[in-house]
Design a protein around this motif. Structure first.
Motif, PDB file in Angstrom:
ATOM      1  N   LYS A  69       0.833  -1.221   0.000  1.00 43.12           N
ATOM      2  CA  LYS A  69       0.000   0.000   0.000  1.00 43.12           C
ATOM      3  C   LYS A  69       0.858   1.258   0.000  1.00 43.12           C
ATOM      4  O   LYS A  69       0.571   2.225  -0.695  1.00 43.12           O
ATOM      5  CB  LYS A  69      -0.863   0.029   1.254  1.00 43.12           C
ATOM      6  CG  LYS A  69      -2.043  -0.904   1.259  1.00 43.12           C
ATOM      7  CD  LYS A  69      -2.791  -0.658   2.554  1.00 43.12           C
ATOM      8  CE  LYS A  69      -3.840  -1.669   2.843  1.00 43.12           C
ATOM      9  NZ  LYS A  69      -4.458  -1.448   4.156  1.00 43.12           N
ATOM     10  N   LEU A  70       1.896   1.220   0.822  1.00 46.50           N
ATOM     11  CA  LEU A  70       2.767   2.392   0.931  1.00 46.50           C
ATOM     12  C   LEU A  70       3.448   2.676  -0.402  1.00 46.50           C
ATOM     13  O   LEU A  70       3.592   3.827  -0.817  1.00 46.50           O
ATOM     14  CB  LEU A  70       3.806   2.115   2.029  1.00 46.50           C
ATOM     15  CG  LEU A  70       4.394   3.297   2.768  1.00 46.50           C
ATOM     16  CD1 LEU A  70       3.324   4.217   3.319  1.00 46.50           C
ATOM     17  CD2 LEU A  70       5.272   2.782   3.914  1.00 46.50           C
ATOM     18  N   ARG A  71       3.857   1.612  -1.083  1.00 51.33           N
ATOM     19  CA  ARG A  71       4.474   1.792  -2.398  1.00 51.33           C
ATOM     20  C   ARG A  71       3.453   2.368  -3.384  1.00 51.33           C
ATOM     21  O   ARG A  71       3.788   3.235  -4.194  1.00 51.33           O
ATOM     22  CB  ARG A  71       5.023   0.456  -2.906  1.00 51.33           C
ATOM     23  CG  ARG A  71       5.682   0.582  -4.251  1.00 51.33           C
ATOM     24  CD  ARG A  71       6.535  -0.614  -4.563  1.00 51.33           C
ATOM     25  NE  ARG A  71       7.106  -0.548  -5.903  1.00 51.33           N
ATOM     26  CZ  ARG A  71       7.841  -1.520  -6.434  1.00 51.33           C
ATOM     27  NH1 ARG A  71       8.111  -2.609  -5.746  1.00 51.33           N
ATOM     28  NH2 ARG A  71       8.330  -1.386  -7.662  1.00 51.33           N
ATOM     29  N   VAL A  72       2.212   1.897  -3.306  1.00 54.86           N
ATOM     30  CA  VAL A  72       1.171   2.425  -4.200  1.00 54.86           C
ATOM     31  C   VAL A  72       0.928   3.911  -3.915  1.00 54.86           C
ATOM     32  O   VAL A  72       0.761   4.713  -4.843  1.00 54.86           O
ATOM     33  CB  VAL A  72      -0.129   1.592  -4.073  1.00 54.86           C
ATOM     34  CG1 VAL A  72      -1.289   2.293  -4.769  1.00 54.86           C
ATOM     35  CG2 VAL A  72       0.075   0.202  -4.671  1.00 54.86           C
ATOM     36  N   VAL A  73       0.919   4.301  -2.646  1.00 58.28           N
ATOM     37  CA  VAL A  73       0.776   5.727  -2.323  1.00 58.28           C
ATOM     38  C   VAL A  73       1.895   6.526  -2.990  1.00 58.28           C
ATOM     39  O   VAL A  73       1.660   7.566  -3.614  1.00 58.28           O
ATOM     40  CB  VAL A  73       0.779   5.979  -0.793  1.00 58.28           C
ATOM     41  CG1 VAL A  73       0.852   7.471  -0.485  1.00 58.28           C
ATOM     42  CG2 VAL A  73      -0.460   5.376  -0.144  1.00 58.28           C
ATOM     43  N   ARG A  74       3.122   6.024  -2.889  1.00 62.90           N
ATOM     44  CA  ARG A  74       4.269   6.719  -3.505  1.00 62.90           C
ATOM     45  C   ARG A  74       4.120   6.785  -5.022  1.00 62.90           C
ATOM     46  O   ARG A  74       4.330   7.841  -5.637  1.00 62.90           O
ATOM     47  CB  ARG A  74       5.577   5.997  -3.175  1.00 62.90           C
ATOM     48  CG  ARG A  74       6.110   6.271  -1.789  1.00 62.90           C
ATOM     49  CD  ARG A  74       7.585   5.854  -1.657  1.00 62.90           C
ATOM     50  NE  ARG A  74       7.783   4.430  -1.890  1.00 62.90           N
ATOM     51  CZ  ARG A  74       7.765   3.501  -0.932  1.00 62.90           C
ATOM     52  NH1 ARG A  74       7.572   3.845   0.321  1.00 62.90           N
ATOM     53  NH2 ARG A  74       7.961   2.228  -1.225  1.00 62.90           N
ATOM     54  N   VAL A  75       3.753   5.656  -5.629  1.00 62.34           N
ATOM     55  CA  VAL A  75       3.635   5.589  -7.096  1.00 62.34           C
ATOM     56  C   VAL A  75       2.546   6.556  -7.587  1.00 62.34           C
ATOM     57  O   VAL A  75       2.758   7.327  -8.530  1.00 62.34           O
ATOM     58  CB  VAL A  75       3.312   4.135  -7.537  1.00 62.34           C
ATOM     59  CG1 VAL A  75       2.814   4.097  -8.977  1.00 62.34           C
ATOM     60  CG2 VAL A  75       4.544   3.248  -7.374  1.00 62.34           C
ATOM     61  N   VAL A  76       1.390   6.536  -6.937  1.00 65.88           N
ATOM     62  CA  VAL A  76       0.281   7.397  -7.383  1.00 65.88           C
ATOM     63  C   VAL A  76       0.595   8.868  -7.107  1.00 65.88           C
ATOM     64  O   VAL A  76       0.350   9.734  -7.950  1.00 65.88           O
ATOM     65  CB  VAL A  76      -1.048   6.971  -6.703  1.00 65.88           C
ATOM     66  CG1 VAL A  76      -2.157   7.972  -7.018  1.00 65.88           C
ATOM     67  CG2 VAL A  76      -1.449   5.568  -7.158  1.00 65.88           C
ATOM     68  N   ALA A  77       1.171   9.162  -5.941  1.00 65.50           N
ATOM     69  CA  ALA A  77       1.489  10.565  -5.612  1.00 65.50           C
ATOM     70  C   ALA A  77       2.529  11.110  -6.582  1.00 65.50           C
ATOM     71  O   ALA A  77       2.429  12.257  -7.031  1.00 65.50           O
ATOM     72  CB  ALA A  77       1.986  10.675  -4.171  1.00 65.50           C
ATOM     73  N   HIS A  78       3.529  10.297  -6.914  1.00 62.47           N
ATOM     74  CA  HIS A  78       4.555  10.756  -7.848  1.00 62.47           C
ATOM     75  C   HIS A  78       3.949  11.014  -9.231  1.00 62.47           C
ATOM     76  O   HIS A  78       4.261  12.007  -9.889  1.00 62.47           O
ATOM     77  CB  HIS A  78       5.684   9.727  -7.929  1.00 62.47           C
ATOM     78  CG  HIS A  78       6.873  10.213  -8.688  1.00 62.47           C
ATOM     79  ND1 HIS A  78       7.064   9.934 -10.012  1.00 62.47           N
ATOM     80  CD2 HIS A  78       7.906  11.016  -8.317  1.00 62.47           C
ATOM     81  CE1 HIS A  78       8.183  10.528 -10.430  1.00 62.47           C
ATOM     82  NE2 HIS A  78       8.716  11.181  -9.418  1.00 62.47           N
ATOM     83  N   ALA A  79       3.054  10.120  -9.663  1.00 63.82           N
ATOM     84  CA  ALA A  79       2.439  10.253 -10.987  1.00 63.82           C
ATOM     85  C   ALA A  79       1.479  11.439 -11.051  1.00 63.82           C
ATOM     86  O   ALA A  79       1.365  12.114 -12.073  1.00 63.82           O
ATOM     87  CB  ALA A  79       1.693   8.969 -11.339  1.00 63.82           C
ATOM     88  N   ALA A  80       0.769  11.697  -9.952  1.00 65.07           N
ATOM     89  CA  ALA A  80      -0.257  12.739  -9.974  1.00 65.07           C
ATOM     90  C   ALA A  80       0.307  14.118  -9.648  1.00 65.07           C
ATOM     91  O   ALA A  80      -0.312  15.132  -9.980  1.00 65.07           O
ATOM     92  CB  ALA A  80      -1.369  12.386  -8.977  1.00 65.07           C
ATOM     93  N   GLY A  81       1.477  14.167  -9.014  1.00 68.59           N
ATOM     94  CA  GLY A  81       1.994  15.429  -8.491  1.00 68.59           C
ATOM     95  C   GLY A  81       2.735  16.295  -9.497  1.00 68.59           C
ATOM     96  O   GLY A  81       2.567  16.159 -10.709  1.00 68.59           O
ATOM     97  N   SER A  82       3.554  17.186  -8.966  1.00 69.58           N
ATOM     98  CA  SER A  82       4.275  18.155  -9.798  1.00 69.58           C
ATOM     99  C   SER A  82       5.143  17.505 -10.872  1.00 69.58           C
ATOM    100  O   SER A  82       5.189  18.013 -11.996  1.00 69.58           O
ATOM    101  CB  SER A  82       5.147  19.058  -8.924  1.00 69.58           C
ATOM    102  OG  SER A  82       4.362  19.664  -7.928  1.00 69.58           O
ATOM    103  N   PRO A  83       5.830  16.397 -10.574  1.00 71.17           N
ATOM    104  CA  PRO A  83       6.646  15.806 -11.644  1.00 71.17           C
ATOM    105  C   PRO A  83       5.776  15.153 -12.721  1.00 71.17           C
ATOM    106  O   PRO A  83       6.251  14.895 -13.817  1.00 71.17           O
ATOM    107  CB  PRO A  83       7.473  14.726 -10.930  1.00 71.17           C
ATOM    108  CG  PRO A  83       7.235  14.919  -9.459  1.00 71.17           C
ATOM    109  CD  PRO A  83       5.938  15.638  -9.321  1.00 71.17           C
ATOM    110  N   GLY A  84       4.495  14.874 -12.425  1.00 73.08           N
ATOM    111  CA  GLY A  84       3.628  14.151 -13.346  1.00 73.08           C
ATOM    112  C   GLY A  84       2.451  14.958 -13.855  1.00 73.08           C
ATOM    113  O   GLY A  84       2.605  15.936 -14.587  1.00 73.08           O
TER     114      GLY A  84
END
Lengths: 311, 311
Positions: free
Chosen positions: A152-167
């Protein structure tokens, strides 16, 4: 593509929509009780936006492709669709794309005003992370809590990275600045913009499914590569449908991109070359799956559907 | 309150600010490289907003009160301050509170436009969850990965719940709707609005510190109760300072709440009763700590500072 495979992709999309919509419906009901007045209504309105649920289908397909079996993964799919829904609400705002029609309905700010639309988007985005950190709840007979926590924690990181400023947010900022400057993106900048704006969350959805399903790093990398090609194909076909489709079928204002002078694949490359590029994406996506022995399942059928869809 | 205790609270705030600002500075530098043009500048501008860093100080104090020792917890404090920063950016928008001055500087949308301000807020919020899911990275000699994963995941849930529709976003929606309807909230509705709008994230910061420090459920509940009283005191004193303070000291437009006909504690209860209520919050906050044997540390000093501050 065989008709059975096409039907199979449509079946998957229908299943993903049913599973996701049920969770989002229940959630909307609860929010109406918890959140005061128009804000609760606006959240429910946004959550009820009809959608193809491509991201949810992708997540389910990749979860199952690597051996995942729990229906509880639908909570993760609903969270990813919620992130997508928030982005539509904010993108449609007058300060952004200024769109008044979305999936056949008036956009949120048209109905509830800009302030509530900004807040509803903020709420959806934040609540999606609460959902990701909570769902699926551990099942006594399944993986240990520790394994599930790590996933779950990895999914939070993956989704946040994809949805955030870099993505996704960064991609929308590139799009907005090009529109404001009335400048046209060149081919490379257009690819980069879409890679972030739409591609990043599509990749994250596929990767999230693989991570939740307990895939090894090689399978996760293959599915990520597959989804990278799929995401680009999705955008190219979207642009092509915007040229050829009717508003009623698209559920958004047809031809709007061209009218707004927005850069699109057909405008930059022509319809024929755009079609060839989408086809090449399909080939590359399936090749990525083959390399990991994952080409037999729904993932390949879904890619075919994305490239050959008519709405 | 003894002068040494007051100095101790100020020292803690200074330490929290130094730790947090260092992380946010590095992050802003990286974002400038990753995110195109004005969006990168806007994110850096927002991250450089000078702040009291009360939430970071609270998180550090509660982490240490329960025995936490790693300096890496500063990453969690920075994430919580980032959530707070995003909320300021969106609250200041013309469609919301329409404020042009924040902490002594022009607000983000005044400098970069509404579209970029919406996106920058979205980016900060999303990136904060990436930070929460990543920081602190496990230290080989410290807790096992599984323990750390479980704590981080709980912090994601706690912060998302506090910041989302049931919490901060919902509170801002109540505020916005009251302003738009030109109606005044009664005493109970005002409490409820602030409990969500400011109180929820203050509580989440204190709870996050306790969770990261490995506190037991009783200590977490006591710190949550303490922070509930502290959050209310914080808002009452804020309202009182808005009446008596100068714009330069407050870093925002003084008297603006009253001018906008916004409900405030002094307007509803008078200055003297507001002062008594803030003092009672302090007593209750300290009592909650005493019940759990936690009243000897910085948490009590911080509560005293919140109630007796002059800016």
């Amino acid at each position: 593509m065989a008709d059975t495979a096409a039907r199979s992709a449509v079946d998957l999309l229908t299943e993903a929509r049913d599973l996701t919509d049920r969770i989002l419906d229940q959630w909307a009901q609860r929010l109406r009780g918890e959140v005061a007045g128009r804000d609760g209504d606006a959240l429910a309105y946004a959550l009820a936006t009809p959608g193809k649920r491509v991201r949810a289908a992708l997540l389910l397909a990749s979860y199952r492709a690597v051996g995942g079996e729990s229906p509880a993964v639908a909570g993760v799919a609903a969270a990813v669709e919620t992130v997508h829904t928030y982005s539509l609400v904010h993108d449609d705002l007058p300060a952004m794309d200024n769109d008044s029609l979305r999936r056949g309905r008036p956009t949120l700010h048209v109905v509830y005003g800009d302030g509530i639309a900004i807040l509803a988007g903020d709420g959806l985005l934040t609540d999606a992370f609460a959902l990701l950190a909570r769902e699926p709840r551990p099942e006594p007979s399944a993986e240990t809590d520790a394994t599930l926590d790590a996933r779950k924690l990895r999914v939070v990181r993956v989704v946040a990275h994809a949805a955030g400023s870099p993505g996704m947010v960064g991609g929308q900022a590139v799009d907005l600045q090009a529109a404001e400057a009335r400048s046209t993106l060149d081919a490379e900048a257009l690819d980069d913009m879409h890679r972030r704006k739409t591609g990043a969350l599509i990749r994250a959805s596929a990767v999230a499914g693989a991570v939740m399903g307990g895939a090894g790093e090689d399978a996760i990398a293959a599915i990520d590569e597959y989804a990278r090609h799929l995401g680009l194909a999705f955008q190219i076909v979207d642009d092509m449908l915007d040229v050829s489709g009717a508003s009623s079928e698209l559920g958004k204002t047809a031809g709007k991109d061209a009218a707004a002078g927005k850069p699109t694949y057909p405008a930059l490359h022509g319809l024929e070359r755009s079609r060839r590029r989408a086809d090449r994406c399909l080939t590359d996506a399936v090749a990525a799956l083959e390399g990991a022995g994952l080409s037999g399942g729904r993932l390949a059928e879904l890619a075919d559907w994305v490239v050959n869809r008519t709405s």
